[in-house]
Design a protein around this motif. Structure first.
Motif, PDB file in Angstrom:
ATOM      1  N   UNK A   1     -37.377 -65.017 -34.737  1.00 44.92           N
ATOM      2  CA  UNK A   1     -37.748 -64.306 -33.516  1.00 44.92           C
ATOM      3  C   UNK A   1     -36.665 -63.321 -33.066  1.00 44.92           C
ATOM      4  N   UNK A   2     -35.549 -63.236 -33.788  1.00 43.52           N
ATOM      5  CA  UNK A   2     -34.483 -62.300 -33.444  1.00 43.52           C
ATOM      6  C   UNK A   2     -33.453 -62.865 -32.484  1.00 43.52           C
ATOM      7  N   UNK A   3     -33.469 -64.178 -32.261  1.00 47.80           N
ATOM      8  CA  UNK A   3     -32.469 -64.794 -31.385  1.00 47.80           C
ATOM      9  C   UNK A   3     -31.185 -65.016 -32.173  1.00 47.80           C
ATOM     10  N   UNK A   4     -30.049 -64.836 -31.500  1.00 50.47           N
ATOM     11  CA  UNK A   4     -28.742 -64.983 -32.132  1.00 50.47           C
ATOM     12  C   UNK A   4     -28.132 -66.337 -31.785  1.00 50.47           C
ATOM     13  N   UNK A   5     -27.396 -66.898 -32.738  1.00 48.50           N
ATOM     14  CA  UNK A   5     -26.660 -68.139 -32.539  1.00 48.50           C
ATOM     15  C   UNK A   5     -25.248 -67.921 -33.061  1.00 48.50           C
ATOM     16  N   UNK A   6     -24.254 -68.236 -32.260  1.00 45.10           N
ATOM     17  CA  UNK A   6     -22.859 -68.178 -32.688  1.00 45.10           C
ATOM     18  C   UNK A   6     -22.386 -69.611 -32.790  1.00 45.10           C
TER      19      UNK A   6
ATOM     20  N   UNK B   1     -22.998 -64.710 -42.066  1.00 42.71           N
ATOM     21  CA  UNK B   1     -24.190 -64.272 -41.354  1.00 42.71           C
ATOM     22  C   UNK B   1     -25.390 -64.935 -42.013  1.00 42.71           C
ATOM     23  N   UNK B   2     -26.065 -65.802 -41.261  1.00 39.00           N
ATOM     24  CA  UNK B   2     -27.239 -66.519 -41.774  1.00 39.00           C
ATOM     25  C   UNK B   2     -28.455 -65.960 -41.055  1.00 39.00           C
ATOM     26  N   UNK B   3     -29.297 -65.255 -41.800  1.00 42.18           N
ATOM     27  CA  UNK B   3     -30.486 -64.640 -41.208  1.00 42.18           C
ATOM     28  C   UNK B   3     -31.730 -65.227 -41.848  1.00 42.18           C
ATOM     29  N   UNK B   4     -32.694 -65.524 -41.015  1.00 40.44           N
ATOM     30  CA  UNK B   4     -33.985 -66.010 -41.500  1.00 40.44           C
ATOM     31  C   UNK B   4     -34.651 -64.910 -42.327  1.00 40.44           C
ATOM     32  N   UNK B   5     -35.408 -65.297 -43.325  1.00 38.95           N
ATOM     33  CA  UNK B   5     -36.075 -64.321 -44.188  1.00 38.95           C
ATOM     34  C   UNK B   5     -37.082 -63.481 -43.419  1.00 38.95           C
ATOM     35  N   UNK B   6     -37.590 -63.991 -42.323  1.00 39.15           N
ATOM     36  CA  UNK B   6     -38.575 -63.259 -41.530  1.00 39.15           C
ATOM     37  C   UNK B   6     -37.953 -62.583 -40.314  1.00 39.15           C
TER      38      UNK B   6
END
Length: 142
Positions: free
Chosen positions: A68-73, A104-109
């Motif tokens: 959904x584009x939310x960031x987590x640190x 940097x861990x980004x979801x595939x979607x």
């Protein structure tokens, strides 16, 4: 009555000078255009990845982007989805340590824009060791 004179008829001639000039101009145009095309090509040094090398993420900072584009640190969620909120959250967790490895861990979607925003914020803060986490693709069964 014979209306022809005693002279021989002249054969019409086609002047090739104009044709040679046009062909020569086209050859010069294509040679110059091909040279410019080579010079304008982007030279890329693409990154190489191997599945054998594994990095430990316990030492560095982890920034995650979900679908959904939310960031987590680390394990904390950034409340807003803008660059300033992400920058403040990274500063709060990382402090002055800019030489640590950031994963940097980004979801595939996840949207491309959210990943680029995270990379831009990390770059602007001075982090130079940024790696993107991936998983090994499973091989298809024949």
């Amino acid at each position: 009555m014979n209306f022809t004179s005693g002279r021989m008829r002249e054969e019409p001639e086609i002047s090739l000078t104009s044709l040679i000039d046009v062909v020569f101009t086209l050859i010069i145009f294509f040679v110059v255009t091909t040279t410019f095309d080579e010079r304008s090509a982007v030279q890329l040094d693409l990154p190489k990845a191997s599945t054998e090398q594994k990095l430990s993420t316990s030492d560095g900072l982890t920034v995650a982007v979900d679908a959904q584009g939310r960031f987590y640190v680390g394990s904390d969620e950034v409340l807003k989805q803008d660059a300033d909120s992400l920058r403040l959250a990274i500063l709060r967790v990382a402090g002055d340590q800019r030489d640590q490895t950031v994963t940097l861990r980004a979801d595939a979607k996840a949207t491309h824009q959210s990943v680029v925003t995270a990379m831009t914020v990390l770059g602007n803060l001075g982090f130079s060791k940024v790696s993107i986490a991936t998983v090994e693709a499973q091989k298809e069964q024949p």
